[in-house]
Write a protein that holds these residues in place. Structure first.
Motif, PDB file in Angstrom:
ATOM      1  N   ILE A 103       0.667  -1.150   0.117  1.00 43.35           N
ATOM      2  CA  ILE A 103      -0.112   0.086   0.162  1.00 43.35           C
ATOM      3  C   ILE A 103       0.969   1.341  -0.077  1.00 43.35           C
ATOM      4  N   HIS A 104       2.066   1.307  -0.256  1.00 43.69           N
ATOM      5  CA  HIS A 104       2.785   2.218  -0.435  1.00 43.69           C
ATOM      6  C   HIS A 104       2.712   2.808  -1.589  1.00 43.69           C
ATOM      7  N   ASP A 105       2.214   4.116  -1.626  1.00 46.62           N
ATOM      8  CA  ASP A 105       1.899   4.930  -2.732  1.00 46.62           C
ATOM      9  C   ASP A 105       2.175   6.152  -3.092  1.00 46.62           C
ATOM     10  N   GLY A 107       5.356   7.267  -3.546  1.00 44.73           N
ATOM     11  CA  GLY A 107       5.972   7.325  -4.734  1.00 44.73           C
ATOM     12  C   GLY A 107       5.502   7.196  -6.019  1.00 44.73           C
ATOM     13  N   SER A 149       4.932  -0.599  -9.436  1.00 46.86           N
ATOM     14  CA  SER A 149       5.766   0.022  -8.298  1.00 46.86           C
ATOM     15  C   SER A 149       5.671  -0.808  -7.138  1.00 46.86           C
ATOM     16  N   MET A 152       8.265  -2.946  -1.097  1.00 44.94           N
ATOM     17  CA  MET A 152       8.779  -4.071  -0.102  1.00 44.94           C
ATOM     18  C   MET A 152       9.445  -5.173  -0.992  1.00 44.94           C
ATOM     19  N   THR A 153      10.296  -5.781  -0.356  1.00 43.62           N
ATOM     20  CA  THR A 153      10.903  -6.929  -0.981  1.00 43.62           C
ATOM     21  C   THR A 153      10.015  -8.255  -0.951  1.00 43.62           C
ATOM     22  N   GLY A 179      10.847   1.566  -7.432  1.00 43.41           N
ATOM     23  CA  GLY A 179      10.333   1.451  -5.916  1.00 43.41           C
ATOM     24  C   GLY A 179      11.577   1.044  -5.411  1.00 43.41           C
ATOM     25  N   GLY A 196      13.497   2.822 -13.217  1.00 45.04           N
ATOM     26  CA  GLY A 196      13.728   4.346 -12.814  1.00 45.04           C
ATOM     27  C   GLY A 196      13.729   4.140 -11.530  1.00 45.04           C
ATOM     28  N   LYS A 197      14.953   5.210 -11.003  1.00 48.35           N
ATOM     29  CA  LYS A 197      15.151   5.102  -9.599  1.00 48.35           C
ATOM     30  C   LYS A 197      14.308   6.270  -8.998  1.00 48.35           C
ATOM     31  N   ALA A 199      11.240   9.494  -9.797  1.00 47.35           N
ATOM     32  CA  ALA A 199      10.234   9.991 -10.952  1.00 47.35           C
ATOM     33  C   ALA A 199      10.544  10.526 -12.225  1.00 47.35           C
TER      34      ALA A 199
ATOM     35  N   ALA B  73       2.580  -0.783  11.469  1.00 49.02           N
ATOM     36  CA  ALA B  73       2.500   0.316  10.749  1.00 49.02           C
ATOM     37  C   ALA B  73       1.462   1.246  10.576  1.00 49.02           C
ATOM     38  N   PRO B 204       7.218   5.486   9.996  1.00 48.69           N
ATOM     39  CA  PRO B 204       7.921   5.855   8.752  1.00 48.69           C
ATOM     40  C   PRO B 204       7.443   7.110   8.205  1.00 48.69           C
ATOM     41  N   LYS B 209      12.542  11.033   4.124  1.00 44.47           N
ATOM     42  CA  LYS B 209      12.233  10.715   2.563  1.00 44.47           C
ATOM     43  C   LYS B 209      10.990  11.416   2.343  1.00 44.47           C
ATOM     44  N   CYS B 331      14.427  -2.882  10.510  1.00 44.13           N
ATOM     45  CA  CYS B 331      13.057  -2.656  10.529  1.00 44.13           C
ATOM     46  C   CYS B 331      12.428  -4.062  10.491  1.00 44.13           C
ATOM     47  N   GLU B 332      11.210  -4.391  10.150  1.00 47.70           N
ATOM     48  CA  GLU B 332      10.768  -5.640  10.206  1.00 47.70           C
ATOM     49  C   GLU B 332      11.472  -6.594   9.460  1.00 47.70           C
TER      50      GLU B 332
HETATM   51  C1  B12 Z   1       5.928   5.792   4.450  1.00 48.67           C
HETATM   52  C2  B12 Z   1       5.990   4.499   4.623  1.00 48.67           C
HETATM   53  C3  B12 Z   1       4.942   3.617   5.187  1.00 48.67           C
HETATM   54  C4  B12 Z   1       3.667   4.214   5.106  1.00 48.67           C
HETATM   55  C5  B12 Z   1       3.209   4.116   3.483  1.00 48.67           C
HETATM   56  C6  B12 Z   1       2.075   5.332   3.421  1.00 48.67           C
HETATM   57  C7  B12 Z   1       1.654   5.452   1.928  1.00 48.67           C
HETATM   58  N1  B12 Z   1       0.447   5.552   1.444  1.00 48.67           N
HETATM   59  O1  B12 Z   1       2.434   5.383   0.857  1.00 48.67           O
HETATM   60  C8  B12 Z   1       2.832   3.256   6.010  1.00 48.67           C
HETATM   61  C9  B12 Z   1       2.774   3.577   7.406  1.00 48.67           C
HETATM   62  C10 B12 Z   1       1.605   2.831   5.539  1.00 48.67           C
HETATM   63  C11 B12 Z   1       3.814   1.975   6.011  1.00 48.67           C
HETATM   64  C12 B12 Z   1       3.306   0.633   6.293  1.00 48.67           C
HETATM   65  C13 B12 Z   1       4.114  -0.683   6.089  1.00 48.67           C
HETATM   66  N2  B12 Z   1       5.578  -0.384   5.652  1.00 48.67           N
HETATM   67 CO1  B12 Z   1       6.383   1.073   5.146  1.00 48.67          CO
HETATM   68  N3  B12 Z   1       7.813   2.652   4.734  1.00 48.67           N
HETATM   69  C14 B12 Z   1       7.470   3.769   4.477  1.00 48.67           C
HETATM   70  C15 B12 Z   1       8.853   4.425   4.251  1.00 48.67           C
HETATM   71  C16 B12 Z   1       9.345   5.211   5.252  1.00 48.67           C
HETATM   72  C17 B12 Z   1       8.698   5.496   3.025  1.00 48.67           C
HETATM   73  C18 B12 Z   1       7.997   5.225   1.489  1.00 48.67           C
HETATM   74  C19 B12 Z   1       7.939   6.571   0.777  1.00 48.67           C
HETATM   75  O2  B12 Z   1       6.686   6.852   0.787  1.00 48.67           O
HETATM   76  N4  B12 Z   1       8.949   6.896   0.288  1.00 48.67           N
HETATM   77  C20 B12 Z   1       8.975   8.363  -0.498  1.00 48.67           C
HETATM   78  C21 B12 Z   1       8.744   8.184  -1.925  1.00 48.67           C
HETATM   79  C22 B12 Z   1       8.632   9.651  -2.491  1.00 48.67           C
HETATM   80  O3  B12 Z   1       9.750   7.557  -2.565  1.00 48.67           O
HETATM   81  P1  B12 Z   1       9.771   5.954  -3.077  1.00 48.67           P
HETATM   82  O4  B12 Z   1       8.261   5.267  -2.572  1.00 48.67           O
HETATM   83  O5  B12 Z   1      10.843   5.277  -2.843  1.00 48.67           O
HETATM   84  O6  B12 Z   1       9.288   6.365  -4.574  1.00 48.67           O
HETATM   85  C23 B12 Z   1      10.222   6.988  -5.443  1.00 48.67           C
HETATM   86  C24 B12 Z   1      11.067   5.791  -6.306  1.00 48.67           C
HETATM   87  O7  B12 Z   1      11.172   4.404  -5.647  1.00 48.67           O
HETATM   88  C25 B12 Z   1      10.539   5.686  -7.852  1.00 48.67           C
HETATM   89  N5  B12 Z   1       9.289   4.597  -7.968  1.00 48.67           N
HETATM   90  C26 B12 Z   1       8.357   4.500  -7.104  1.00 48.67           C
HETATM   91  N6  B12 Z   1       7.589   3.567  -7.598  1.00 48.67           N
HETATM   92  C27 B12 Z   1       7.964   3.644  -9.061  1.00 48.67           C
HETATM   93  C28 B12 Z   1       7.595   2.975 -10.151  1.00 48.67           C
HETATM   94  C29 B12 Z   1       8.005   3.326 -11.363  1.00 48.67           C
HETATM   95  C30 B12 Z   1       7.392   2.158 -12.721  1.00 48.67           C
HETATM   96  C31 B12 Z   1       9.192   3.781 -11.771  1.00 48.67           C
HETATM   97  C32 B12 Z   1       9.760   4.188 -12.878  1.00 48.67           C
HETATM   98  C33 B12 Z   1       9.813   4.451 -10.233  1.00 48.67           C
HETATM   99  C34 B12 Z   1       9.269   4.374  -9.107  1.00 48.67           C
HETATM  100  O8  B12 Z   1      10.059   6.953  -7.841  1.00 48.67           O
HETATM  101  C35 B12 Z   1       9.579   7.400  -6.703  1.00 48.67           C
HETATM  102  C36 B12 Z   1       9.725   9.151  -6.698  1.00 48.67           C
HETATM  103  O9  B12 Z   1      10.668   9.598  -6.788  1.00 48.67           O
HETATM  104  C37 B12 Z   1       9.706   3.278   3.652  1.00 48.67           C
HETATM  105  C38 B12 Z   1      11.136   3.317   3.886  1.00 48.67           C
HETATM  106  C39 B12 Z   1      11.953   3.323   2.525  1.00 48.67           C
HETATM  107  N7  B12 Z   1      13.134   3.373   2.548  1.00 48.67           N
HETATM  108  O10 B12 Z   1      11.344   3.462   1.263  1.00 48.67           O
HETATM  109  C40 B12 Z   1       8.971   2.104   4.394  1.00 48.67           C
HETATM  110  C41 B12 Z   1       9.245   0.589   4.148  1.00 48.67           C
HETATM  111  C42 B12 Z   1       8.742   0.770   2.532  1.00 48.67           C
HETATM  112  N8  B12 Z   1       8.197   0.164   4.897  1.00 48.67           N
HETATM  113  C43 B12 Z   1       8.319  -1.216   5.063  1.00 48.67           C
HETATM  114  C44 B12 Z   1       7.604  -2.047   6.126  1.00 48.67           C
HETATM  115  C45 B12 Z   1       8.127  -3.373   6.603  1.00 48.67           C
HETATM  116  C46 B12 Z   1       6.272  -1.663   6.313  1.00 48.67           C
HETATM  117  C47 B12 Z   1       5.162  -2.591   7.021  1.00 48.67           C
HETATM  118  C48 B12 Z   1       5.185  -4.215   6.501  1.00 48.67           C
HETATM  119  C49 B12 Z   1       5.240  -2.423   8.281  1.00 48.67           C
HETATM  120  C50 B12 Z   1       4.435  -3.453   9.268  1.00 48.67           C
HETATM  121  N9  B12 Z   1       4.871  -4.402   9.668  1.00 48.67           N
HETATM  122  O11 B12 Z   1       3.135  -2.929   9.424  1.00 48.67           O
HETATM  123  C51 B12 Z   1       3.775  -1.908   6.545  1.00 48.67           C
HETATM  124  C52 B12 Z   1       3.077  -2.498   5.215  1.00 48.67           C
HETATM  125  C53 B12 Z   1       1.768  -1.837   4.673  1.00 48.67           C
HETATM  126  C54 B12 Z   1       1.429  -2.537   3.465  1.00 48.67           C
HETATM  127  N10 B12 Z   1       0.623  -3.357   3.730  1.00 48.67           N
HETATM  128  O12 B12 Z   1       1.749  -2.318   2.246  1.00 48.67           O
HETATM  129  C55 B12 Z   1       9.882  -1.738   4.674  1.00 48.67           C
HETATM  130  C56 B12 Z   1       9.682  -2.770   3.796  1.00 48.67           C
HETATM  131  C57 B12 Z   1      10.950  -3.429   4.033  1.00 48.67           C
HETATM  132  C58 B12 Z   1      10.899  -4.587   2.861  1.00 48.67           C
HETATM  133  N11 B12 Z   1      10.585  -5.739   3.438  1.00 48.67           N
HETATM  134  O13 B12 Z   1      11.116  -4.669   1.951  1.00 48.67           O
HETATM  135  C59 B12 Z   1      10.447  -0.298   4.493  1.00 48.67           C
HETATM  136  C60 B12 Z   1      11.430  -0.255   3.452  1.00 48.67           C
HETATM  137  C61 B12 Z   1      10.935   0.435   5.643  1.00 48.67           C
HETATM  138  C62 B12 Z   1      12.242  -0.355   6.096  1.00 48.67           C
HETATM  139  N12 B12 Z   1      13.411   0.247   6.259  1.00 48.67           N
HETATM  140  O14 B12 Z   1      12.383  -1.524   6.243  1.00 48.67           O
HETATM  141  N13 B12 Z   1       5.098   2.150   5.503  1.00 48.67           N
END
Ligand code: B12
Lengths: 212, 356
Positions: A103-105, A107, A149, A152-153, A179, A196-197, A199, B73, B204, B209, B331-332
């Protein structure tokens, strides 16, 4: 006020996230007879390019970007009715979503924003999207690209199945992935055409795959 | 090595500034325990008895030292009147939000601070806490983080844009969230006694970020301080704080929090892998325990030998903390990790983290 200056102000309004200013300069652009497509590309999209650069540098954060998005959409709403048929016809179509179980949306939404700014038509499937939905919509919409996108692993592992099935149904559709846990190597392993790393890279990759 | 202490003795030793037989291990295992016990991950969050049993058996089987707890989370949405789903479908790994209880600023005005006895997942958390208590284990309850909870209530993107467009609305919501967490703390401490309890917090949305350090200062810090002060005042001595993901820019505020609380109580810091252990030791080493932060995805994708090396490196750096160190994951732990890789944590603790 000259054309260059209006476009610059439009970009500036986008960066500042100033909705009123964006609307006002979008109107001025039309009044000044600037082509709507050019106003979007060199005004709004240019603004979003700066925004995404500032995010990468840690000068802007997500709350500010969301305001920029509001300003951009407000300006685009004014400009869109003036788009000429040929520039609309050329718009490439992307089906975009976050994979099942994820549900991470935030990004994904930024990617959508940048793609729209760059002139793509984005069909947003949202988050926690079942595999079948990606496949169904890709075919039904006759998409040029499908963007997947995953943050999570645990969730990204469905990507190869989706990509394989789409390629089987229509080999012409390109696929891109992104992602946190993905990498160019993983994208290749999963059979995707692009990665893409962030946006702005998403836009570059999409353009390089289908033009537009 | 021959283990001379039970898990409980080992944890207590570290938390009271003594030397354990080996460093304790808390691998932040939730969904993985369900996988190991072959129950759906959904049960880990929806069914207290099954969750307790799975977490306990998994810990026993590997020999790690943490005890069962209840936290996720996406907390807050259900508790304040929205709707969540439990992860029963393939691919799902944690609870997810179906309906956010807040969509407009008016909804924030109308929002009532729920009764913790009945709110959302709290009855499940309470049932699990009772099982911990009956089994002479610490009771852990969740008290934050504030902004993550507010985002779960109002939808993250909406809340983040309100931080600029309608900051007052965000403050109003945060206030209610803080009030709720204080009620939760009162509920658990009055049920079990504060000396039996530990508070857990983290989130988170506070990550850099998403938000800047300035935004953290404005929208997180005051509420975090309010909650922590109250929890300590209620007599809870241990707070497990998990600043999720990259929070390097927020570090000064966590230090400020400890300073302003006169370093009262004992904190266990569980930062993400983005924050080097050396930096943490510099900030908190004089008073607080530091939990390791081995990179989570590595457990899913790297070989046993590689994971073992990562754990070894984490131990060698973390063990230098004068106030104690627990081997942990940033993290988890990914639920899909190959089971053998989790053993690397225990093996590393025994081989590289034992004290004579
Ligand atoms: C915010 C966040 C949340 C929020 C999400 C809110 C929402 N609506 O998005 C909430 C609180 C809901 C959440 C919940 C959870 N989370 Co979380 N969360 C994060 C966090 C801190 C930031 C993500 C984010 O928004 N980043 C900011 C945006 C702008 O960046 P981005 O997503 O990376 O996107 C950019 C690029 O990746 C790229 N991109 C993205 N998508 C795409 C698609 C294409 C096609 C392309 C080309 C590029 C691209 O472009 C984007 C813009 O530049 C990450 C940490 C991290 N390192 O990412 C953890 C993280 C993703 N979460 C994690 C976890 C474990 C969870 C939970 C499972 C925790 C739990 N046990 O409850 C739950 C899972 C919920 C679920 N069912 O999905 C882990 C995942 C670990 C893993 N296994 O891989 C992370 C990595 C934290 C960590 N360090 O371990 N989380």
């Amino acid at each position: 006020m000259g054309k260059e200056e209006i476009l610059k102000k439009l970009a500036e309004a986008t960066v500042l996230g100033d909705v009123e200013m964006a609307v006002s300069y979008a109107k001025r652009a039309i009044e000044a007879g600037i082509d709507a497509y050019e106003a979007i590309m060199n005004g709004c999209a240019e603004g979003m390019r700066i925004v995404s650069e500032k995010y990468e540098k840690g000068e802007m954060y997500v709350p500010e970007i969301l305001c920029s998005a509001e300003a951009m959409y407000a300006a685009m709403e004014i400009l869109r009715p003036y788009l000429k048929a040929e520039s609309i016809g050329e718009r490439k179509k992307i089906v975009l979503g976050v994979v099942r179980g994820d549900i991470h949306d935030i990004g994904k939404n930024l990617v959508k924003l940048m793609l729209e700014a760059a002139g793509f038509q984005v069909i947003d499937l949202g988050k926690d999207v079942p595999n079948e939905k990606f496949i169904e919509m890709a075919i039904k919409e006759n998409a040029d690209i499908v963007g997947l996108s995953a943050l999570m692993t645990t969730s990204m592992v469905v990507m190869p199945e989706v990509i394989k099935e789409i390629k089987k149904r229509n080999p012409k559709i390109k696929t891109i992935v992104g992602g946190g846990p993905l990498s160019p190597e993983l994208a290749k392993l999963y059979g995707a055409d692009g990665y893409g790393k962030d946006a702005s890279e998403a836009v570059k990759v999409a353009k390089s795959l289908v033009g537009g | 090595m021959i283990e001379r202490m039970t898990s409980m003795e080992r944890m207590i030793a570290v938390l009271t500034g003594q030397k354990p037989d080996r460093i304790p291990v808390n691998p932040f295992i939730l969904g993985f325990a369900a996988k190991i016990c072959e129950i759906p991950i959904g049960d880990l969050y929806a069914n207290a008895k099954k969750s307790f049993r799975a977490q306990l058996l998994c810990a026993e089987m590997y020999g790690y030292d943490s005890t069962p707890m209840y936290a996720y989370a996406s907390f807050g949405a259900w508790e304040f009147g929205g709707e969540i789903g439990f992860p029963y479908e393939p691919g799902q790994s944690a609870p997810y939000i179906i309906k956010h209880p807040v969509e407009t600023p008016e909804d924030v005005d109308k929002l009532e601070v729920p009764d913790p006895k009945k709110a959302g997942s709290i009855p499940i958390a309470m049932e699990l806490a009772k099982l911990c208590y009956e089994n002479k284990m610490p009771v852990v309850f969740q008290v934050g983080e504030v902004l993550t909870t507010a985002a779960n209530i109002a939808e993250p993107a909406r809340l983040l844009s309100w931080m600029i467009r309608k900051p007052d609305v965000v403050h109003k919501l945060n206030k209610k969230v803080a009030e709720f967490f204080i009620e939760v703390a009162k509920y658990f401490t009055s049920t079990f006694g504060a000396d039996k309890c530990m508070a857990f917090t983290g989130g988170p949305i506070e990550s850099n970020k998403l938000i800047s350090a300035k935004q953290f200062e404005k929208f997180v810090y005051p509420y975090m301080k309010q909650i922590h002060s109250k929890v300590l005042e209620l007599g809870v001595n241990i707070i497990l704080e998990h600043p999720c993901s990259d929070q390097n820019a927020n570090l000064p505020y966590y230090v400020k929090l400890r300073e302003e609380l006169n370093w009262k109580g004992k904190y266990v810091w569980a930062f993400g892998p983005e924050t080097p252990l050396e930096k943490q030791i510099e900030c908190f080493g004089k008073y607080d325990v530091i939990m390791g932060n081995v990179d989570p995805p590595s457990f899913q994708f790297k070989s046993f030998e590689e994971v073992l090396l990562l754990c070894k490196d984490n131990i060698e750096r973390g063990i230098k903390n004068p106030s104690g160190y627990i081997l942990g994951v940033g993290c988890e732990l990914p639920p899909l990790s190959p089971p053998i890789n989790v053993y690397a944590l225990i093996k590393a603790a025994r081989e590289y983290g034992s004290f004579k």
